[in-house]
Write a protein that holds these residues in place. Structure first.
Motif, PDB file in Angstrom:
ATOM      1  N   PHE A 106       1.013  -0.938   0.315  1.00  0.00           N
ATOM      2  CA  PHE A 106      -0.053  -0.081   0.091  1.00  0.00           C
ATOM      3  C   PHE A 106       0.953   1.554   0.164  1.00  0.00           C
ATOM      4  O   PHE A 106       2.025   1.200   1.029  1.00  0.00           O
ATOM      5  N   ASN A 107       0.353   2.441  -0.903  1.00  0.00           N
ATOM      6  CA  ASN A 107       1.317   3.445  -1.154  1.00  0.00           C
ATOM      7  C   ASN A 107      -0.199   4.787  -0.613  1.00  0.00           C
ATOM      8  O   ASN A 107      -0.936   5.057  -1.242  1.00  0.00           O
ATOM      9  N   HIS A 108       0.505   5.131   0.534  1.00  0.00           N
ATOM     10  CA  HIS A 108      -1.088   6.317   1.234  1.00  0.00           C
ATOM     11  C   HIS A 108      -0.361   7.261   0.556  1.00  0.00           C
ATOM     12  O   HIS A 108      -1.529   8.239   0.013  1.00  0.00           O
ATOM     13  N   GLN A 109       0.567   7.976   0.036  1.00  0.00           N
ATOM     14  CA  GLN A 109       1.045   8.786  -0.383  1.00  0.00           C
ATOM     15  C   GLN A 109       0.074   9.023  -1.635  1.00  0.00           C
ATOM     16  O   GLN A 109      -0.595  10.048  -1.922  1.00  0.00           O
ATOM     17  N   ARG A 110       0.604   7.939  -2.558  1.00  0.00           N
ATOM     18  CA  ARG A 110       0.429   8.383  -3.980  1.00  0.00           C
ATOM     19  C   ARG A 110      -1.504   7.561  -4.177  1.00  0.00           C
ATOM     20  O   ARG A 110      -2.222   7.883  -5.026  1.00  0.00           O
ATOM     21  N   ASP A 111      -2.680   6.755  -2.788  1.00  0.00           N
ATOM     22  CA  ASP A 111      -2.727   6.455  -2.835  1.00  0.00           C
ATOM     23  C   ASP A 111      -3.462   4.915  -4.392  1.00  0.00           C
ATOM     24  O   ASP A 111      -3.769   5.207  -4.273  1.00  0.00           O
ATOM     25  N   GLN A 112      -2.253   4.556  -3.625  1.00  0.00           N
ATOM     26  CA  GLN A 112      -2.742   3.481  -4.780  1.00  0.00           C
ATOM     27  C   GLN A 112      -2.140   1.691  -4.315  1.00  0.00           C
ATOM     28  O   GLN A 112      -1.910   1.969  -2.801  1.00  0.00           O
ATOM     29  N   ALA A 113      -2.933   1.057  -4.619  1.00  0.00           N
ATOM     30  CA  ALA A 113      -2.215  -0.471  -3.622  1.00  0.00           C
ATOM     31  C   ALA A 113      -1.847  -1.057  -5.232  1.00  0.00           C
ATOM     32  O   ALA A 113      -1.640  -1.568  -5.976  1.00  0.00           O
ATOM     33  N   VAL A 114      -0.185  -2.039  -4.869  1.00  0.00           N
ATOM     34  CA  VAL A 114      -0.158  -2.047  -5.462  1.00  0.00           C
ATOM     35  C   VAL A 114      -0.703  -4.199  -5.388  1.00  0.00           C
ATOM     36  O   VAL A 114       0.863  -4.808  -4.676  1.00  0.00           O
ATOM     37  N   SER A 115      -0.429  -5.267  -6.110  1.00  0.00           N
ATOM     38  CA  SER A 115      -0.750  -6.457  -5.957  1.00  0.00           C
ATOM     39  C   SER A 115       0.179  -7.402  -7.135  1.00  0.00           C
ATOM     40  O   SER A 115       0.153  -6.796  -8.034  1.00  0.00           O
ATOM     41  N   SER A 116       0.804  -8.428  -6.248  1.00  0.00           N
ATOM     42  CA  SER A 116       1.995  -9.071  -6.621  1.00  0.00           C
ATOM     43  C   SER A 116       1.370 -10.375  -6.777  1.00  0.00           C
ATOM     44  O   SER A 116       0.924 -10.954  -5.763  1.00  0.00           O
ATOM     45  N   VAL A 117       0.747 -11.271  -8.001  1.00  0.00           N
ATOM     46  CA  VAL A 117       0.253 -12.656  -7.560  1.00  0.00           C
ATOM     47  C   VAL A 117       1.523 -14.044  -8.940  1.00  0.00           C
ATOM     48  O   VAL A 117       0.844 -12.964  -9.794  1.00  0.00           O
ATOM     49  N   LYS A 118       2.441 -14.289  -8.794  1.00  0.00           N
ATOM     50  CA  LYS A 118       3.095 -15.107  -9.565  1.00  0.00           C
ATOM     51  C   LYS A 118       3.939 -13.723  -9.833  1.00  0.00           C
ATOM     52  O   LYS A 118       4.745 -12.933  -9.053  1.00  0.00           O
ATOM     53  N   ASP A 119       4.193 -13.877 -10.909  1.00  0.00           N
ATOM     54  CA  ASP A 119       5.114 -12.453 -11.829  1.00  0.00           C
ATOM     55  C   ASP A 119       4.074 -11.641 -12.353  1.00  0.00           C
ATOM     56  O   ASP A 119       5.199 -10.432 -12.992  1.00  0.00           O
ATOM     57  N   GLU A 120       3.196 -11.715 -12.004  1.00  0.00           N
ATOM     58  CA  GLU A 120       2.091  -9.925 -12.749  1.00  0.00           C
ATOM     59  C   GLU A 120       2.078  -9.334 -11.157  1.00  0.00           C
ATOM     60  O   GLU A 120       1.649  -9.542  -9.952  1.00  0.00           O
ATOM     61  N   THR A 121       2.105  -7.991 -12.243  1.00  0.00           N
ATOM     62  CA  THR A 121       2.325  -7.073 -10.962  1.00  0.00           C
ATOM     63  C   THR A 121       1.321  -6.313 -11.136  1.00  0.00           C
ATOM     64  O   THR A 121       1.395  -5.581 -12.660  1.00  0.00           O
ATOM     65  N   LYS A 122       0.144  -5.328 -10.951  1.00  0.00           N
ATOM     66  CA  LYS A 122      -0.356  -4.764 -11.051  1.00  0.00           C
ATOM     67  C   LYS A 122      -1.302  -3.265 -10.181  1.00  0.00           C
ATOM     68  O   LYS A 122      -1.086  -3.744  -8.977  1.00  0.00           O
ATOM     69  N   THR A 123      -1.321  -1.997 -10.368  1.00  0.00           N
ATOM     70  CA  THR A 123      -1.708  -1.319  -9.944  1.00  0.00           C
ATOM     71  C   THR A 123      -3.247  -0.348  -9.846  1.00  0.00           C
ATOM     72  O   THR A 123      -2.844  -0.609 -10.687  1.00  0.00           O
ATOM     73  N   PHE A 124      -3.020   0.266  -8.535  1.00  0.00           N
ATOM     74  CA  PHE A 124      -4.620   0.130  -8.688  1.00  0.00           C
ATOM     75  C   PHE A 124      -5.331   1.649  -7.840  1.00  0.00           C
ATOM     76  O   PHE A 124      -4.536   1.962  -6.530  1.00  0.00           O
ATOM     77  N   ALA A 125      -5.799   2.371  -8.577  1.00  0.00           N
ATOM     78  CA  ALA A 125      -5.681   3.372  -7.691  1.00  0.00           C
ATOM     79  C   ALA A 125      -6.612   2.635  -6.272  1.00  0.00           C
ATOM     80  O   ALA A 125      -7.894   2.584  -7.199  1.00  0.00           O
ATOM     81  N   VAL A 126      -6.843   3.859  -4.961  1.00  0.00           N
ATOM     82  CA  VAL A 126      -7.608   3.760  -3.885  1.00  0.00           C
ATOM     83  C   VAL A 126      -8.193   4.719  -3.270  1.00  0.00           C
ATOM     84  O   VAL A 126      -7.255   5.647  -3.596  1.00  0.00           O
ATOM     85  N   PRO A 127      -9.843   4.551  -2.522  1.00  0.00           N
ATOM     86  CA  PRO A 127      -9.329   5.483  -2.097  1.00  0.00           C
ATOM     87  C   PRO A 127      -8.512   6.267  -0.665  1.00  0.00           C
ATOM     88  O   PRO A 127      -7.905   4.967  -0.390  1.00  0.00           O
ATOM     89  N   ASN A 128      -8.061   7.090  -0.368  1.00  0.00           N
ATOM     90  CA  ASN A 128      -7.750   8.056   0.815  1.00  0.00           C
ATOM     91  C   ASN A 128      -7.797   6.410   2.132  1.00  0.00           C
ATOM     92  O   ASN A 128      -9.109   6.837   2.102  1.00  0.00           O
ATOM     93  N   ASN A 129      -6.724   6.240   2.862  1.00  0.00           N
ATOM     94  CA  ASN A 129      -6.342   6.100   4.166  1.00  0.00           C
ATOM     95  C   ASN A 129      -7.982   4.193   3.844  1.00  0.00           C
ATOM     96  O   ASN A 129      -8.512   4.111   4.469  1.00  0.00           O
TER      97      ASN A 129
END
Length: 246
Positions: A106-129
């Motif tokens: 979780f990157n709370h400064q950028r409001d992002q969640a970065v999910s890694s499953v096996k070799d695949e990484t995805k970045t999601f925009a998420v709400p504050n807190n």
């Protein structure tokens, strides 16, 4: 400014600390179905340069249920000790032949969640807190229910499995419940479950948590379309405040 409140957020926490361990027994009628354990490490972890509680939640089927549907799940959240927000979430799931491992940063400064499953990484925009499902539960333990009206719904923004949703719980009121340890005063909580093929309806889950600063669940009931599951407190240790039994 994006994420500013997450960096500066301070949540008063008198409810839990390092070394807490709570175990539950899940049964389907008279049949033991599963065991669950919620454990906070005795040591603080540093994630994203922030001190965090390392919380492990494990669940496994037992007995006859293990033969029908074998489950060995481990969920882990690293919860910022000051903001009570997740810095990292991990899960290792084994349900019959299905296996999945995921890590979310979780990157709370950028409001992002970065999910890694096996070799695949995805970045999601998420709400504050934003929370994960474990940190959301621990955040709810810090809520002062004396200031919550009966029938009021508390919403916690939560990221799970690539999606953002609101973890919603309704405060029902106070009660007294009997357990194997004795009677104790409790708060009745109704987690509102989105309609799906397993649960009876939105109000299918009922939770009884101690009416003290701990706010640990001592009993839960889930109405399924094929019967009901009950969860009871099996053992506990390391609570910040001793539960009052009578």
């Amino acid at each position: 400014m994006e994420g500013e409140s997450a960096e500066n957020r301070v949540v008063s926490n008198k409810s839990f600390g390092t070394g807490e361990r709570v175990e539950y027994r899940v049964h389907y009628g008279f049949i033991n179905a599963a065991e669950a354990k919620v454990e906070i490490s005795k040591n603080i972890s540093m994630i994203n340069s922030r001190p965090c509680y390392r919380v492990n939640v494990t669940g496994r089927t037992v007995g006859a249920f293990d033969l029908i549907s074998k489950v060995r799940d481990t969920w882990r959240s690293y919860i910022d000790t000051t903001a009570i927000l997740p810095q990292m979430f991990e899960r290792q799931i084994q349900e019959n032949k299905y296996k999945k491992e995921e890590k979310v940063m979780f990157n709370h400064q950028r409001d992002q969640a970065v999910s890694s499953v096996k070799d695949e990484t995805k970045t999601f925009a998420v709400p504050n807190n934003i929370h994960d499902i474990i940190s959301g539960y621990f955040f709810l333990r810090t809520v002062n229910f004396e200031k919550v009206s009966e029938g009021e719904i508390i919403e916690v923004p939560t990221f799970f499995d690539g999606e953002v949703y609101k973890l919603r719980v309704r405060y029902v009121g106070k009660d007294v419940i009997k357990t194997k340890f004795g009677k104790t005063r409790v708060l009745r909580i109704n987690p509102l479950i989105p309609t799906n093929k397993f649960f009876k309806d939105e109000g299918a889950m009922r939770l009884w948590v101690t009416d003290d600063s701990n706010k640990i669940p001592v009993k839960a009931e889930v109405e399924l379309k094929i019967g009901s599951l009950e969860m009871d407190l099996k053992s506990y240790r390391g609570l910040r405040k001793e539960i009052t039994w009578f």
